[in-house]
Scaffold this motif. Structure first.
Motif, mmCIF file in Angstrom:
data_model
loop_
_atom_site.group_PDB
_atom_site.id
_atom_site.type_symbol
_atom_site.label_atom_id
_atom_site.label_comp_id
_atom_site.label_asym_id
_atom_site.label_seq_id
_atom_site.Cartn_x
_atom_site.Cartn_y
_atom_site.Cartn_z
ATOM 1 N N UNK A 39 0.952 -1.140 0.033
ATOM 2 C CA UNK A 39 -0.051 0.092 0.086
ATOM 3 C C UNK A 39 0.939 1.156 0.024
ATOM 4 N N UNK A 40 1.906 1.313 0.902
ATOM 5 C CA UNK A 40 2.858 2.252 0.798
ATOM 6 C C UNK A 40 3.512 2.529 -0.386
ATOM 7 N N UNK A 41 3.778 1.492 -0.874
ATOM 8 C CA UNK A 41 4.716 1.571 -2.184
ATOM 9 C C UNK A 41 3.819 2.229 -3.384
ATOM 10 N N UNK A 42 2.579 1.941 -3.333
ATOM 11 C CA UNK A 42 1.412 2.336 -4.237
ATOM 12 C C UNK A 42 1.499 4.005 -4.171
ATOM 13 N N UNK A 43 1.111 4.160 -2.724
ATOM 14 C CA UNK A 43 0.721 5.611 -2.396
ATOM 15 C C UNK A 43 2.050 6.511 -2.586
ATOM 16 N N UNK A 44 3.122 5.944 -2.577
ATOM 17 C CA UNK A 44 4.451 6.751 -2.650
ATOM 18 C C UNK A 44 4.919 7.035 -4.206
ATOM 19 N N UNK A 45 4.161 6.081 -5.119
ATOM 20 C CA UNK A 45 4.697 6.046 -6.552
ATOM 21 C C UNK A 45 3.961 7.273 -7.060
ATOM 22 N N UNK A 46 4.502 7.624 -8.203
ATOM 23 C CA UNK A 46 4.114 8.825 -8.912
ATOM 24 C C UNK A 46 2.884 8.119 -9.817
ATOM 25 N N UNK A 47 1.735 9.009 -10.075
ATOM 26 C CA UNK A 47 0.701 8.443 -10.853
ATOM 27 C C UNK A 47 1.143 7.967 -12.056
ATOM 28 N N UNK A 48 0.491 6.971 -12.594
ATOM 29 C CA UNK A 48 0.631 6.322 -13.755
ATOM 30 C C UNK A 48 0.053 7.325 -14.871
ATOM 31 N N UNK A 49 0.807 7.500 -15.986
ATOM 32 C CA UNK A 49 0.554 8.371 -16.937
ATOM 33 C C UNK A 49 -0.538 7.684 -17.877
ATOM 34 N N UNK A 50 -1.140 8.254 -18.834
ATOM 35 C CA UNK A 50 -1.894 7.665 -19.790
ATOM 36 C C UNK A 50 -1.347 6.848 -20.796
ATOM 37 N N UNK A 51 0.081 7.122 -20.914
ATOM 38 C CA UNK A 51 0.914 6.082 -21.764
ATOM 39 C C UNK A 51 1.059 5.035 -21.162
ATOM 40 N N UNK A 52 1.061 5.123 -19.765
ATOM 41 C CA UNK A 52 1.370 3.701 -19.141
ATOM 42 C C UNK A 52 0.874 2.295 -19.479
ATOM 43 N N UNK A 53 1.245 1.494 -19.735
ATOM 44 C CA UNK A 53 0.730 0.050 -20.189
ATOM 45 C C UNK A 53 0.333 -0.613 -18.757
ATOM 46 N N UNK A 54 1.086 -0.407 -17.804
ATOM 47 C CA UNK A 54 0.870 -0.960 -16.445
ATOM 48 C C UNK A 54 -0.585 -0.714 -15.690
ATOM 49 N N UNK A 55 -1.133 -1.770 -15.091
ATOM 50 C CA UNK A 55 -2.307 -1.322 -14.304
ATOM 51 C C UNK A 55 -2.101 -0.897 -13.100
ATOM 52 N N UNK A 56 -0.690 -0.948 -12.656
ATOM 53 C CA UNK A 56 -0.455 -0.538 -11.376
ATOM 54 C C UNK A 56 1.001 -0.100 -11.334
ATOM 55 N N UNK A 57 1.218 0.870 -10.566
ATOM 56 C CA UNK A 57 2.828 1.574 -10.626
ATOM 57 C C UNK A 57 3.649 0.438 -10.031
ATOM 58 N N UNK A 58 3.152 -0.402 -9.095
ATOM 59 C CA UNK A 58 4.051 -1.615 -8.546
ATOM 60 C C UNK A 58 4.377 -2.539 -9.431
ATOM 61 N N UNK A 59 3.798 -2.631 -10.622
ATOM 62 C CA UNK A 59 3.922 -3.814 -11.672
ATOM 63 C C UNK A 59 5.275 -3.781 -12.143
ATOM 64 N N UNK A 60 5.779 -4.844 -12.543
ATOM 65 C CA UNK A 60 7.151 -4.623 -13.405
ATOM 66 C C UNK A 60 7.114 -5.494 -14.317
ATOM 67 N N UNK A 61 8.077 -5.151 -15.528
ATOM 68 C CA UNK A 61 7.917 -5.911 -16.786
ATOM 69 C C UNK A 61 8.602 -7.327 -16.658
#
Ligand code: ZN
Length: 492
Positions: free
Chosen positions: A180-202
């Motif tokens: 939860x902290x990781x997500x709230x601390x992360x920047x907002x996903x931009x519209x270009x972003x393909x990830x569903x969530x900022x914590x996801x990784x490739x």
């Protein structure tokens, strides 16, 4: 001699956050995986520390009688400039700047890394796999993760679904982070972003039209995500469960956290029994960084060419300096600290050089049994190399006093001390005697001594004349008598 049954080695497990008794999963075999370098620049202090730390572990496990399969990888694809799967591939960027084929960059800096490791007397690993040589294994693992529902595909790229994973497992258990902290601390996903969530990784990234390092896959042409290589290669060479995974503390998050998530998602359980991390290096109290002007390569240390250095420091000085700190503490480089390590190393090596010339006596001025016990106890306490070094200094002090006739030991004890001292200095700490240049003054002193020897010989004092020659021989100086004088050669 197999000692592992008698010696109890405790290591700090980052996962449990405590020291644990090391028990091999299937003794005497030990599987050890360590994250190696991303090869896009000259090796520097940040490379030396994990290499020396896990070399110490590798050597000590072998000394205890284990057969170690040591896998240390080379990252040559997929490591992007930012941990958030953004920016250019580090290898590709270097290749573009230097106008080289990416694999030329990889080969060049892999060679440079090996040269530096050789100088530091770091033993080569049993297997050194490259990420680009294991694309299929990575694709298979990505596919398994996808089929188990922990990944999703977007436009030719595959992302790990951290939220989904965290429903059944704990993402963050190694680094102590909370999702939860990781997500709230992360920047907002931009519209270009393909990830569903900022914590996801490739797991797999689609290659853009200019991206050279690309491989075909069922999701289209692309390249693997950085974290996937270590999960795939450790599984390939060490199996679904292995003993120790190591690396620098900077890899704890996200790299190792993601490795755990991938492996658990693919196989159902964490592969690693003990996680070990070496701490970071600082320079004059500051974090090392190119922008700070304190980024020192190993070559600059060895030849003294960096402006922050007062002089050159030999590879063994650097190695000994690192070992004089515990791997779990930060290590600060300064000229004062390096000079102190240089003097300490010289003291140990001076003791080594007189070991064979010690004569046994009646005295019992050193407790060899206690020295052995203390040295092993130091190493068994989470590889306590600084404590071991302190015991070696005590022994060196005795050795020097025995050499000058101030102290002695019975023959058997003396022999045991010789053996132990060499074992801990050479086999455990991995130090080697470095060739020294003979200075001008020393050369003139040798000339003077040999001139006096000639006079002594003319007076037929052969005993003293032989003694001078033999003493010089023990310093690596070969003396050859000629009709009208002498010749000598220094070859240490
Ligand atoms: Zn890794």
């Amino acid at each position: 001699m197999s000692r592992y049954k008698e010696k109890e080695l405790y290591i700090y497990n980052t996962l449990s956050r405590k020291k644990e008794l090391f028990e091999a999963l299937s003794p005497p075999h030990v599987g050890l995986y360590v994250c190696g370098p991303t090869v896009y620049g000259d090796p520097h202090l940040g490379h030396a520390r994990p290499a020396v730390t896990f070399d110490l572990l590798y050597r000590y496990l072998k000394l205890l009688g284990y057969t170690v399969r040591y896998v240390r990888n080379i990252t040559d694809v997929g490591h992007l400039e930012s941990d958030a799967d953004e920016g250019e591939d580090k290898i590709l960027k270097k290749a573009r700047i230097e106008q080289l084929e990416p694999m030329e960059v990889v080969q060049h800096y892999t060679n440079r890394y090996h040269e530096a490791m050789n100088l530091l007397n770091v033993l080569p690993p049993s297997i050194e796999p490259r990420a680009s040589g294991h694309i299929i294994e990575q694709q298979v693992m990505a596919e398994t993760i996808l089929s188990k529902g922990y990944a999703y595909e977007v436009n030719g790229s595959l992302y790990f679904d951290v939220l989904k994973y965290n429903e059944q497992h704990h993402y963050g258990k190694l680094s102590g982070r909370v999702l939860e902290d990781l997500i709230s601390n992360a920047r907002q996903l931009g519209t270009q972003d393909e990830k569903r969530n900022s914590a996801d990784f490739a797991l797999w990234k689609k290659a853009g039209p200019t991206h050279i390092m690309r491989w075909p896959s069922k999701w289209g042409e692309g390249f693997p995500g950085w974290h996937l290589e270590c999960s795939a290669m450790s599984k390939k060479y060490l199996g679904d469960r292995f003993d120790i995974h190591g690396g620098g503390m900077d890899l704890l998050f996200p790299h190792h956290e993601c490795e755990i998530a991938q492996t658990v998602a693919a196989t159902g359980s964490d592969a690693v029994r003990y996680w070990m991390h070496n701490n970071m290096v600082t320079i004059n109290g500051q974090k090392m960084g190119k922008s700070l002007g304190n980024f020192i390569t190993l070559e600059e240390l060895f030849n003294g060419s960096h402006e922050l250095l007062e002089k050159a420091y030999s590879p063994m000085t650097i190695r000994f300096f690192m070992l004089q700190a515990h791997y779990g503490s930060t290590l600060d480089f300064s000229n004062d600290a390096l000079s102190a390590a240089e003097r300490g190393l010289a003291r140990l090596m001076a003791a080594v050089s007189v070991l064979d010339r010690l004569k046994p006596g009646e005295g019992g001025d050193f407790d060899v049994g206690a020295f052995e016990q203390n040295a092993f106890a130091a190493m068994n306490d989470d590889l306590g190399s600084p404590v071991l070094a302190a015991h070696l200094f005590d022994a060196a002090r005795f050795i020097n006093s025995a050499y000058t006739g101030g102290a002695s030991l019975p023959a058997g004890e003396m022999e045991k001390l010789r053996e132990l001292f060499r074992m801990f200095v050479f086999d455990v700490l991995g130090l080697v005697e470095e060739k020294k240049e003979m200075g001008d003054l020393a050369a003139r002193l040798v000339d003077l001594l040999l001139t006096i020897r000639m006079e002594v010989k003319n007076k037929k004092d052969y005993e003293l004349s032989d003694r001078i020659r033999n003493e010089l021989t023990s310093f690596g100086i070969t003396v050859k008598d000629k009709k009208d004088g002498f010749e000598w050669l220094f070859d240490q």
